[in-house]
Design a protein around this motif. Structure first.
Motif, PDB file in Angstrom:
ATOM      1  N   ARG A 144     -79.838  52.904  41.862  1.00 16.12           N
ATOM      2  CA  ARG A 144     -79.052  51.800  42.437  1.00 16.12           C
ATOM      3  C   ARG A 144     -79.434  50.486  41.770  1.00 16.12           C
ATOM      4  O   ARG A 144     -80.613  50.181  41.618  1.00 16.12           O
ATOM      5  CB  ARG A 144     -79.277  51.702  43.938  1.00 16.12           C
ATOM      6  N   ALA A 145     -78.435  49.698  41.412  1.00 14.91           N
ATOM      7  CA  ALA A 145     -78.665  48.399  40.780  1.00 14.91           C
ATOM      8  C   ALA A 145     -79.248  47.420  41.800  1.00 14.91           C
ATOM      9  O   ALA A 145     -78.738  47.296  42.914  1.00 14.91           O
ATOM     10  CB  ALA A 145     -77.369  47.857  40.210  1.00 14.91           C
ATOM     11  N   LEU A 146     -80.317  46.739  41.419  1.00 16.47           N
ATOM     12  CA  LEU A 146     -80.975  45.762  42.290  1.00 16.47           C
ATOM     13  C   LEU A 146     -80.782  44.331  41.803  1.00 16.47           C
ATOM     14  O   LEU A 146     -80.941  43.394  42.576  1.00 16.47           O
ATOM     15  CB  LEU A 146     -82.470  46.060  42.374  1.00 16.47           C
ATOM     16  N   LEU A 164     -99.515  40.518  32.596  1.00 17.40           N
ATOM     17  CA  LEU A 164     -98.244  40.551  33.316  1.00 17.40           C
ATOM     18  C   LEU A 164     -98.488  41.065  34.728  1.00 17.40           C
ATOM     19  O   LEU A 164     -98.918  42.194  34.929  1.00 17.40           O
ATOM     20  CB  LEU A 164     -97.242  41.439  32.584  1.00 17.40           C
ATOM     21  N   HIS A 165     -98.229  40.210  35.710  1.00 20.36           N
ATOM     22  CA  HIS A 165     -98.461  40.535  37.119  1.00 20.36           C
ATOM     23  C   HIS A 165     -97.214  41.138  37.768  1.00 20.36           C
ATOM     24  O   HIS A 165     -97.309  42.058  38.576  1.00 20.36           O
ATOM     25  CB  HIS A 165     -98.883  39.271  37.861  1.00 20.36           C
ATOM     26  N   GLY A 166     -96.043  40.598  37.439  1.00 27.30           N
ATOM     27  CA  GLY A 166     -94.828  41.098  38.061  1.00 27.30           C
ATOM     28  C   GLY A 166     -93.582  40.471  37.482  1.00 27.30           C
ATOM     29  O   GLY A 166     -93.631  39.624  36.595  1.00 27.30           O
ATOM     30  N   LEU A 167     -92.444  40.920  38.019  1.00 25.81           N
ATOM     31  CA  LEU A 167     -91.134  40.461  37.578  1.00 25.81           C
ATOM     32  C   LEU A 167     -90.394  39.840  38.750  1.00 25.81           C
ATOM     33  O   LEU A 167     -90.465  40.351  39.873  1.00 25.81           O
ATOM     34  CB  LEU A 167     -90.303  41.645  37.058  1.00 25.81           C
ATOM     35  N   LEU A 168     -89.676  38.750  38.499  1.00 23.96           N
ATOM     36  CA  LEU A 168     -88.786  38.180  39.505  1.00 23.96           C
ATOM     37  C   LEU A 168     -87.408  38.784  39.278  1.00 23.96           C
ATOM     38  O   LEU A 168     -86.857  38.707  38.173  1.00 23.96           O
ATOM     39  CB  LEU A 168     -88.704  36.664  39.376  1.00 23.96           C
ATOM     40  N   VAL A 169     -86.859  39.387  40.328  1.00 24.10           N
ATOM     41  CA  VAL A 169     -85.576  40.074  40.246  1.00 24.10           C
ATOM     42  C   VAL A 169     -84.573  39.342  41.127  1.00 24.10           C
ATOM     43  O   VAL A 169     -84.803  39.161  42.323  1.00 24.10           O
ATOM     44  CB  VAL A 169     -85.710  41.549  40.705  1.00 24.10           C
ATOM     45  N   SER A 170     -83.464  38.920  40.517  1.00 24.95           N
ATOM     46  CA  SER A 170     -82.397  38.249  41.258  1.00 24.95           C
ATOM     47  C   SER A 170     -81.210  39.196  41.389  1.00 24.95           C
ATOM     48  O   SER A 170     -80.746  39.750  40.394  1.00 24.95           O
ATOM     49  CB  SER A 170     -81.953  36.977  40.535  1.00 24.95           C
ATOM     50  N   PRO A 171     -80.694  39.382  42.616  1.00 28.58           N
ATOM     51  CA  PRO A 171     -79.578  40.309  42.810  1.00 28.58           C
ATOM     52  C   PRO A 171     -78.233  39.759  42.341  1.00 28.58           C
ATOM     53  O   PRO A 171     -77.274  40.498  42.208  1.00 28.58           O
ATOM     54  CB  PRO A 171     -79.557  40.535  44.318  1.00 28.58           C
ATOM     55  N   ARG A 172     -78.130  38.459  42.062  1.00 32.65           N
ATOM     56  CA  ARG A 172     -76.835  37.859  41.786  1.00 32.65           C
ATOM     57  C   ARG A 172     -76.634  37.355  40.364  1.00 32.65           C
ATOM     58  O   ARG A 172     -75.517  37.217  39.925  1.00 32.65           O
ATOM     59  CB  ARG A 172     -76.595  36.701  42.750  1.00 32.65           C
ATOM     60  N   THR A 173     -77.693  37.026  39.672  1.00 28.74           N
ATOM     61  CA  THR A 173     -77.534  36.385  38.371  1.00 28.74           C
ATOM     62  C   THR A 173     -78.716  36.682  37.470  1.00 28.74           C
ATOM     63  O   THR A 173     -79.798  36.977  37.948  1.00 28.74           O
ATOM     64  CB  THR A 173     -77.386  34.859  38.545  1.00 28.74           C
ATOM     65  N   GLY A 174     -78.494  36.594  36.181  1.00 25.32           N
ATOM     66  CA  GLY A 174     -79.566  36.749  35.219  1.00 25.32           C
ATOM     67  C   GLY A 174     -80.111  35.420  34.746  1.00 25.32           C
ATOM     68  O   GLY A 174     -80.959  35.378  33.879  1.00 25.32           O
ATOM     69  N   SER A 175     -79.612  34.317  35.318  1.00 27.92           N
ATOM     70  CA  SER A 175     -80.064  32.994  34.873  1.00 27.92           C
ATOM     71  C   SER A 175     -81.410  32.641  35.507  1.00 27.92           C
ATOM     72  O   SER A 175     -81.803  33.195  36.520  1.00 27.92           O
ATOM     73  CB  SER A 175     -79.027  31.933  35.221  1.00 27.92           C
ATOM     74  N   SER A 176     -82.064  31.687  34.922  1.00 27.07           N
ATOM     75  CA  SER A 176     -83.404  31.292  35.354  1.00 27.07           C
ATOM     76  C   SER A 176     -83.387  30.455  36.624  1.00 27.07           C
ATOM     77  O   SER A 176     -82.404  29.802  36.944  1.00 27.07           O
ATOM     78  CB  SER A 176     -84.070  30.491  34.238  1.00 27.07           C
ATOM     79  N   PHE A 177     -84.503  30.455  37.316  1.00 25.56           N
ATOM     80  CA  PHE A 177     -84.743  29.608  38.487  1.00 25.56           C
ATOM     81  C   PHE A 177     -85.087  28.176  38.070  1.00 25.56           C
ATOM     82  O   PHE A 177     -85.095  27.273  38.890  1.00 25.56           O
ATOM     83  CB  PHE A 177     -85.960  30.140  39.246  1.00 25.56           C
TER      84      PHE A 177
END
Length: 118
Positions: free
Chosen positions: A17-19, A42-55
């Motif tokens: 399933r796409a997250l 590398l500790h982890g990844l930030l995953v956004s459900p709506r966009t691939g753009s940066s915070f």
């Protein structure tokens, strides 16, 4: 794997399933000394459900100006979560560029994307 390979990569759970998309990474400086600082890990990844753009750094709880931009980015990235690197399955060696699909373990945990306040 390069950092640029991770950014904007699609993220799926173990059932396919796409997250969302990787929008940023979290590094910690706890490796062996590399000059005056510890080497990054590398500790982890930030995953956004709506966009691939940066915070653009607005996932930090104390960043709120300019207010209109901060509010828009927080709305755009609602539902974003941090997943620890240990919860990422090893990449498929048969994958070809441009970007790998990131697959998470069955028992992965979603963490807050906000940086801890010290």
């Amino acid at each position: 794997m390069l950092l640029s390979d991770l950014l904007d990569a699609p993220v799926h759970d173990a059932d396919g399933r796409a997250l969302g998309f990787v929008v940023d990474v979290r590094l910690v400086l706890d490796g062996p000394l590399d000059g005056v600082l510890a080497a990054p890990r590398l500790h982890g990844l930030l995953v956004s459900p709506r966009t691939g753009s940066s915070f653009l750094g607005y996932e930090r709880t104390d960043e709120n100006s300019p207010a209109l931009l901060a509010r828009w980015l927080r709305h755009r990235h609602r539902g974003t979560f941090l997943v620890l690197w240990d919860d990422v399955l090893p990449p498929d060696e048969t994958h070809t560029p441009p970007a790998p699909t990131i697959t998470l373990r069955h028992d992965y945990r979603r963490w807050s994307p906000a940086l801890p306040q010290h």
